[in-house]
Design a protein around this motif. Structure first.
Motif, PDB file in Angstrom:
ATOM      1  N   GLU A  36      -7.023  -3.700  -5.940  1.00 37.72           N
ATOM      2  CA  GLU A  36      -6.042  -4.482  -6.695  1.00 37.72           C
ATOM      3  C   GLU A  36      -6.362  -4.474  -8.188  1.00 37.72           C
ATOM      4  OE1 GLU A  36      -5.832  -8.372  -5.063  1.00 37.72           O
ATOM      5  OE2 GLU A  36      -4.988  -7.722  -3.139  1.00 37.72           O
ATOM      6  N   ASP A  70      -1.623  -5.717  -9.768  1.00 39.40           N
ATOM      7  CA  ASP A  70      -0.963  -6.572  -8.799  1.00 39.40           C
ATOM      8  C   ASP A  70       0.467  -6.097  -8.563  1.00 39.40           C
ATOM      9  OD1 ASP A  70       0.743  -9.425  -8.468  1.00 39.40           O
ATOM     10  OD2 ASP A  70      -1.057  -9.230  -7.257  1.00 39.40           O
ATOM     11  N   TYR A  71       0.896  -6.110  -7.295  1.00 43.57           N
ATOM     12  CA  TYR A  71       2.225  -5.622  -6.952  1.00 43.57           C
ATOM     13  C   TYR A  71       3.308  -6.474  -7.611  1.00 43.57           C
ATOM     14  CZ  TYR A  71       0.402  -2.426  -3.414  1.00 43.57           C
ATOM     15  OH  TYR A  71      -0.245  -1.399  -2.777  1.00 43.57           O
ATOM     16  N   GLN A  84       3.467  -6.257 -11.620  1.00 43.71           N
ATOM     17  CA  GLN A  84       3.933  -4.996 -12.197  1.00 43.71           C
ATOM     18  C   GLN A  84       5.450  -4.931 -12.275  1.00 43.71           C
ATOM     19  OE1 GLN A  84       2.326  -1.293 -11.040  1.00 43.71           O
ATOM     20  NE2 GLN A  84       0.196  -1.906 -11.353  1.00 43.71           N
ATOM     21  N   PRO A 144       1.452  -0.011  -6.454  1.00 44.32           N
ATOM     22  CA  PRO A 144       2.504  -0.853  -7.042  1.00 44.32           C
ATOM     23  C   PRO A 144       3.505  -0.017  -7.819  1.00 44.32           C
ATOM     24  CG  PRO A 144       0.340  -1.813  -7.406  1.00 44.32           C
ATOM     25  CD  PRO A 144       0.101  -0.455  -6.827  1.00 44.32           C
TER      26      PRO A 144
END
Length: 827
Positions: free
Chosen positions: A340, A345-346, A349, A588
């Motif tokens: 991560e 971070d998904y 982003q 991500p």
């Protein structure tokens, strides 16, 4: 009563004459010259017990000394508690001024803080010796500090920090590197007090417990219950019996201590620090958590280079380099948190996606970057939900136009992150017959609506009219066929022959059906195509009817047009490109897009190096292909009638070639743009009779030329800066990730393999596997199982009676079992 004395050997002050023998100063003759009455001059009163000291305090005068006695007070300190304060001692006493800051002083202090002079001497020689002793003591203490603090962090009194998080991070690092369990005794907005809790234990308690934190110090416990038992308060009158509970008592004999507090200007300062550890080390320090280990430099670098790093490798590294024991679950969490940190971070982003596009447009002017959001019912809302994104870089757009080939392969691949979707790609062919990616998009699903939006974006970038004759090739996905008909109704749409064979194989498998299908597809003339179709009809009419239902202009070369200058039947363009993006599809959103952009940038640079090493008129791949054609043309003879050429080969294989129009009756010249073997024989004949002065390579279409290849890769993908240098987007709304509901079950990260791929894997180690082979039961005569696994399936008899096989579980001793009984029942 405490004894006080000076490390200088000029005077000795003794309290209580009865304790003289315990000092071991020497023989009794050294005590000559004592007065019967106390002399008030040169007497140091003890403030805590002045009344008793006036009756029994005597002074030994130096002028009446019979023999001078040398006293080494260092031995005296070794047998006295270090917590006691000595008049004139060499210990550095921490004094707190009015501001509350602890300072080190060179002066000599007594317990009440007043300064006393230990001697009447005022010579410079005495002052020099005193300062020298203090310097030697400080040097000794620093050496001891360095020996005790093995972590290399180097805490010291007066050290300042702007952020308390930095201080706490260093404390955790010290705990891991020294392998100690440090406990935050105080941890609030104003102060931090940490002790070494080397002796944790649980004690039974009925009320508020006290916790020892060193000699003579206690602190209230936290009231933590054990085994899920809850304490019952005194106010509970329900009649239930009170339960015993346990409180955790932090008992520590280790003197290590660190205290820091916040100043007036918000700066944190260490005001007390005792670096000595007397407790034993532990291989499982509590500060060694996954969040701390994920920030370790080796873990971050290895995860970034190899996301598939094994958990065992992380465990072995932490055990070898940090000397700590880490469980497999903790190592797994360490890897996940490190990933991560590397990838980002998904959710965050998506919020930075607009800033990323500003940076891409800055480095690649003219690129097409589009973001589509979900329809918002409230236009005044400050957030928008992400739906789709489309990227077509300027360099790839200009390079594709320079390829001079109107062919694009279309395909989709699934994303593998927590916000899954579909990655749509459009890939062309460059002059070296290699893939040339044009555009890509991440959409919510591979359906008609998303394909229409993707094709409309391509139409805008390539400036194609709706009635253009562009050529597309796909895998017959149910959403792409109506989308192409909607956006490009006049375009040529080819179907991938491999996917057609997979659909046919479900009913008509075997190599014979495959060979007949490929014979029909590779035939370049209509007459030859019809011949192979009739052959398939005689072999299996059902298969023939199924194949006739697919229009031949979608899958047979004999019905292709020559506008694309390519006769490919397989959609390998997108398959190859998607295989290069496997590692980027689980990242991500920004990391995935950046992974694709970096791959395109490396690919352009790699082709530039290959172009510099190439020579000749054609590209390397085109040269290899054309050399094979010239080798086959050596067996053909040519006859000229004044306008057309008749080319005769082995087995009376004749074709007619029109050199003026660059056509051949075999259609291959028109399909590929490269002279076929019949045309090459004609060109040699023309050169023999001096009807042309050019070589066969000059008759090849310019789309295969080396100069065209150079022109295609003269457009380079721009480089980008890091996130800290990205421009900030001024859009008032914030972009949120797409709405996604987690499906039931473990998420699948591998795609489903087709029947063709399964067959290729069935042969392992030189032996054919029996996987997916149908077996027949000898008892019930049903397919799909054998006699051992038969569970009493039903079979209908000729007389209308149903025979049911009942199998009973084995009952008895040892390996004996009750045999199955057959019961006949009338239906």
């Amino acid at each position: 009563m405490p004894l006080t004395g000076s490390c200088q050997r000029t005077k000795v002050v003794i309290e209580d004459l009865e304790d003289v023998d315990t000092l071991n100063f020497g023989p009794p003759k050294c005590l000559l010259g004592w007065h019967e009455k106390p002399v008030k001059d040169n007497v140091i009163d003890d403030a805590s017990d002045s009344s008793d000291a006036s009756d029994y305090t005597y002074t030994y005068e130096a002028e009446k000394e019979a023999e001078e006695v040398e006293v080494d007070m260092r031995d005296f300190h070794n047998y006295v508690d270090k917590g006691e304060e000595f008049v004139g001692g060499n210990d550095i006493v921490e004094v707190q001024d009015e501001s509350g800051i602890v300072t080190d002083s060179d002066d000599e202090y007594v317990s009440d803080g007043s300064i006393q002079s230990l001697t009447d001497e005022s010579s410079d020689d005495f002052e020099t010796r005193r300062k020298k002793g203090l310097r030697m003591h400080r040097k000794k203490m620093k050496k001891q500090l360095a020996e005790n603090d093995k972590s290399g962090i180097g805490f010291h009194v007066g050290q300042t920090f702007g952020d308390p998080a930095d201080l706490k991070e260093l404390i955790k690092r010290h705990a891991v590197e020294t392998k100690r369990d440090l406990y935050f005794l105080k941890n609030d907005r104003e102060r931090v007090k940490v002790i070494c809790n080397g002796g944790d234990q649980f004690v039974e308690a009925t009320g508020s417990s006290k916790t020892e934190c060193g000699p003579g110090q206690t602190v209230s416990g936290s009231g933590q219950s054990v085994s899920g038992q809850k304490s019952v308060g005194d106010g509970d009158h329900s009649g239930t019996k009170k339960k015993k509970y346990f409180k955790k008592e932090h008992t520590s004999t280790c003197p290590w201590l660190l205290y820091a507090s916040k100043g007036d200007e918000g700066t944190w300062m260490i005001k007390t620090y005792k670096p000595t550890h007397t407790c034993t080390k532990t291989r499982t320090p509590k500060a060694c958590i996954a969040g701390y280990m994920a920030k370790e430099k080796w873990v971050l670098s290895q995860v970034e280079c190899n996301p598939n790093l094994s958990i065992k490798s992380i465990q072995e590294h932490l055990q070898t380099n940090l000397g700590v024991a880490v469980s497999r679950q903790k190592a797994f969490r360490t890897k996940q948190q490190a990933i991560e940190q590397v990838r980002g971070d998904y959710k965050d982003q998506y919020r930075s996606l607009r800033d990323y596009f500003l940076e891409v447009r800055k480095g690649n002017p003219g690129s097409t970057l589009l973001i589509q959001v979900e329809a918002e019912g409230n236009p005044e809302s400050s957030t928008r939900v992400f739906k789709r994104v489309y990227v077509c870089l300027k360099a790839m757009k200009d390079g594709f136009k320079a390829c001079q080939r109107e062919l694009l392969g279309l395909d989709g691949a699934f994303m593998k992150g927590p916000y899954p979707g579909q990655l749509l790609t459009a890939v062309g062919v460059d002059p070296n017959n290699c893939i040339y990616p044009l555009a890509y998009a991440i959409v919510e699903a591979e359906n008609k609506d998303s394909w229409i939006w993707f094709l409309q974006c391509i139409q805008h970038d390539l400036e194609l009219p709706s009635n253009c004759n562009f050529t597309f090739i796909s895998d017959r996905q149910k959403g792409i066929i109506p989308a192409l008909s909607h956006v490009f109704p006049a375009a040529e749409h080819r179907f991938c022959l491999r996917h057609i064979h997979q659909n046919m194989k479900a009913t008509w498998g075997g190599k014979l059906f495959k060979d007949k299908l490929f014979n029909c597809a590779t035939a370049t003339t209509v007459m030859k195509f019809q011949h192979y179709m009739e052959d398939l009809k005689k072999f299996n009419e059902e298969c023939y009817k199924w194949l006739v239902a697919i229009p031949p202009q979608h899958w047979a070369r004999s019905h292709f047009t020559g506008r694309a200058k390519n006769d490919m039947l397989l959609n390998n363009l997108c398959e190859v490109f998607n295989a290069k993006l496997v590692e980027g599809r689980d990242k991500p959103i920004i990391s995935a897009l950046e992974y694709i952009r970096e791959y395109l940038m490396r690919r352009v640079a790699k082709n530039i190096l290959m172009i510099e090493k190439s020579h000749g008129l054609l590209t390397p791949t085109a040269t290899k292909m054309f050399n094979q054609i010239k080798k086959e043309a050596q067996d053909y003879t040519v006859e000229w009638n004044g306008d057309l050429y008749e080319v005769t080969g082995p087995y009376q294989n004749k074709r007619v070639v029109n050199a003026r129009d660059k056509t051949s009756s075999c259609i291959k010249w028109e399909l590929t743009g490269m002279p076929c073997k019949h045309a090459v024989a004609v060109i040699w004949n023309m050169k023999q009779f001096r009807l042309t002065s050019t070589t066969p390579e000059n008759w090849v279409d310019p789309c295969y030329h080396l100069e065209t290849w150079k022109n295609v890769y003269s457009f380079k993908v721009g480089a980008l800066n890091g996130k800290d240098l990205w421009p900030q987007d001024e859009t008032p709304t914030m972009l949120n990730p797409p709405i996604y509901h987690i499906p039931i079950g473990r998420p699948k990260k591998k795609r489903r393999k087709s029947a063709l791929e399964v067959d290729e894997e069935m042969e392992k180690g030189g032996k054919l596997s029996k996987r997916l082979k149908t077996v027949k039961c000898g008892k019930c005569h049903k397919l799909g199982h054998n006699q051992r696994s038969c569970k009493g399936q039903v079979d209908v008899g000729s007389g209308g009676n149903k025979v049911v096989q009942v199998r009973k579980k084995a009952v008895g001793v040892g390996k004996k079992a009750v045999k199955s009984k057959v019961k006949n029942t009338t239906t």
